[in-house]
Design an enzyme around this catalytic site. Structure first.
Site, PDB file in Angstrom:
ATOM      1  CG  ASP A 185      -6.666   1.931   2.119  1.00 21.43           C
ATOM      2  OD1 ASP A 185      -7.887   2.354   2.662  1.00 21.43           O
ATOM      3  OD2 ASP A 185      -6.642   0.731   1.410  1.00 21.43           O
ATOM      4  CG  ASP A 205      -8.396  -5.054   3.963  1.00 22.20           C
ATOM      5  OD1 ASP A 205      -7.258  -5.065   3.612  1.00 22.20           O
ATOM      6  OD2 ASP A 205      -9.125  -5.649   3.303  1.00 22.20           O
ATOM      7  CE  LYS A 234      -3.946  -2.118   1.967  1.00 21.48           C
ATOM      8  NZ  LYS A 234      -5.235  -2.024   2.842  1.00 21.48           N
ATOM      9  CB  THR A 290      -0.238  -6.606   4.557  1.00 22.26           C
ATOM     10  OG1 THR A 290      -0.291  -5.230   4.869  1.00 22.26           O
ATOM     11  CG2 THR A 290      -0.963  -7.553   5.368  1.00 22.26           C
ATOM     12  CG  LEU A 291       3.469 -12.636   5.435  1.00 25.49           C
ATOM     13  CD1 LEU A 291       4.797 -12.573   4.618  1.00 25.49           C
ATOM     14  CD2 LEU A 291       3.993 -13.433   6.695  1.00 25.49           C
ATOM     15  CD1 TRP A 292      -2.044 -14.934   0.367  1.00 23.80           C
ATOM     16  CD2 TRP A 292      -2.272 -12.798  -0.124  1.00 23.80           C
ATOM     17  NE1 TRP A 292      -2.953 -14.951  -0.224  1.00 23.80           N
ATOM     18  CE2 TRP A 292      -3.331 -13.737  -0.660  1.00 23.80           C
ATOM     19  CE3 TRP A 292      -2.383 -11.348  -0.615  1.00 23.80           C
ATOM     20  CZ2 TRP A 292      -4.481 -13.252  -1.301  1.00 23.80           C
ATOM     21  CZ3 TRP A 292      -3.539 -10.844  -1.509  1.00 23.80           C
ATOM     22  CH2 TRP A 292      -4.421 -11.924  -1.870  1.00 23.80           C
ATOM     23  CG  ASP A 332     -14.043   1.718   5.689  1.00 24.76           C
ATOM     24  OD1 ASP A 332     -15.282   1.835   5.340  1.00 24.76           O
ATOM     25  OD2 ASP A 332     -13.242   1.246   4.646  1.00 24.76           O
TER      26      ASP A 332
END
EC number: 2.7.1.-
Length: 409
Positions: A142, A309, A123, A222-224, A289
């Site tokens: 974001d 998120d 991001k 961000t680690l999947w 959100d």
């Protein structure tokens, strides 16, 4: 001694035994649980600062294999993670071997494949640290730094339900463009002397690209989560309508929680308490959100609510959106372990702990001081809300024991 007297004496002894069991032994159990909460808090505080170090204890495994083995139904990573620094170091330094547009969603992101085959979500930076996002609490782009801060807050609260996040600087010209898919590459442009891209998403516009400083772009990765843990998406029971003039039921029905408690998966298991933990987490970071949430598939309500998120957070430090706490003040229940942790973090401890936890990150300072100050103020509001509940219903109703033994074998 007559038979009648013996019966009476035995009855008295039985009453004393029951009293001892219920009021003394159970209280000892509660005290033991509280002592364990305190020990866990001290362990967390002792390991706040994570040095980004490439060394691994398990030299036969990659950092990606180690992180994948951490995941269980109720945690993304265990309480003690001596190799957390090595995994995060790999996330911020491993070579990017492929870059693509982000997975479906409303906000700009890129999907990167790092050396060793690990997927991460990138991001980009859109705002300066001191920029204040005006308007609705879910307004604006974001915030990449919010993802970093939210991950460390998850560690501090002891939830361990957020995927690993770390800041990273990438060279768009030398690291991304040579390995980018045509779909992503087609969104690149030059604005002045800066390389930019606008990606593919619901709100992505060619007129609103994210731009690097020259070729160097700051962002978060961000680690999947491992593919062996597929995700299931759920509508959040306290989600907003996002339509002006149209309220969700929870916004006007004070007895809404009673209805939620009668529906699956909130009628049994840990999910409702997870919702309340998440409301506390979201209120602290200013995230209004969370209209949907994810858990692991086929869990029948037993797995955790995964804190994915978190980038619509830390937008306006002066805005305390109390409606985020609706699950807490409408249901008036909270885990004892969460309540204990919140109390340990008052009197400025939360701000200090988060500042220390984030100090190692490549994009440090992650948050501006007003956002850190806001955390301590919001914590006081949460504690006051729980006190109102206990004053009304009593601590035995409000404070709920929900401790689950977790295995990382």
């Amino acid at each position: 001694m007559k038979l009648k007297q013996r019966v009476v004496l035995l009855a008295i002894l039985l009453v004393i035994f029951i009293f001892t069991k219920v009021f003394l032994i159970d209280n000892l159990d509660t005290s033991a649980a509280n002592r364990e909460d305190q020990r866990a808090f001290h362990r967390m505080m002792a390991s706040l600062r994570v040095e980004l170090d490439p060394r691994l204890d398990h030299t036969l495994q990659s950092p990606w294999e180690i992180a994948a083995q951490w995941v269980v139904p109720r945690e993304v990573y265990p309480e003690e993670t001596p190799e957390l620094g090595a995994v995060m170091h790999a996330m911020t330094t491993k070579k990017i071997i492929k870059a693509d547009v982000g997975y479906k969603g409303t906000q700009l992101k890129a999907l990167l494949i790092l050396e060793g085959g690990q997927k991460v979500v990138f991001k980009p930076k859109r705002y300066a640290r001191d920029y204040v996002v005006e308007g609705e609490p879910y307004a604006g782009y974001d915030r990449h730094n919010a993802e970093v801060a939210a991950f460390h807050l998850d560690r501090i609260l002891g939830f361990r339900r957020a995927p690993l996040v770390v800041g990273r600087f990438v060279n768009l010209r030398t690291e991304i463009k040579p390995v980018a898919t045509e779909q992503l590459l087609g969104t690149f442009m030059t604005v002045g002397n800066n390389t930019c891209f606008y990606g593919k998403c619901y709100y992505c516009r060619e007129t609103e690209p994210a731009c690097a400083d020259g070729d160097i772009m700051e962002g978060s990765v961000t680690l999947w989560l491992p593919d062996v843990w597929p995700l299931q998406k759920h509508r959040h029971p306290w989600g907003r309508t996002y339509r002006e003039g149209k309220l969700a039921r929870w916004e006007y029905d004070e007895s809404y929680c009673d209805a939620v408690k009668k529906t699956s998966p909130y009628d049994s298991g840990p999910r409702l308490l997870d919702i309340i933990d998440t409301a506390i987490f979201d209120y602290l970071i200013g995230n209004a959100d969370r209209h949907h949430y994810e858990s692991f598939q086929d869990d029948e309500g037993a797995s955790m609510l995964i804190l994915l998120d978190n980038a619509k957070s830390f937008g306006n430090p002066a805005l305390d959106e109390r409606s985020i706490l609706a699950p807490l003040y409408q249901c008036c229940i909270i885990r004892v372990s969460t309540w204990n942790r919140l109390n340990y973090l008052k009197n400025g401890v939360l701000k200090s702990a988060l500042k220390t936890a984030m100090s190692h990150d490549p994009i440090s300072p992650v948050l501006s001081d007003p956002h850190l100050d806001a955390l301590d103020q919001r914590l006081l509001s949460i504690l006051a809300t729980v006190k109102q509940c206990t004053d009304q219903f009593g601590p035995d109703v409000v404070l709920v024991e929900d401790r689950m033994t977790l295995s990382h074998l």
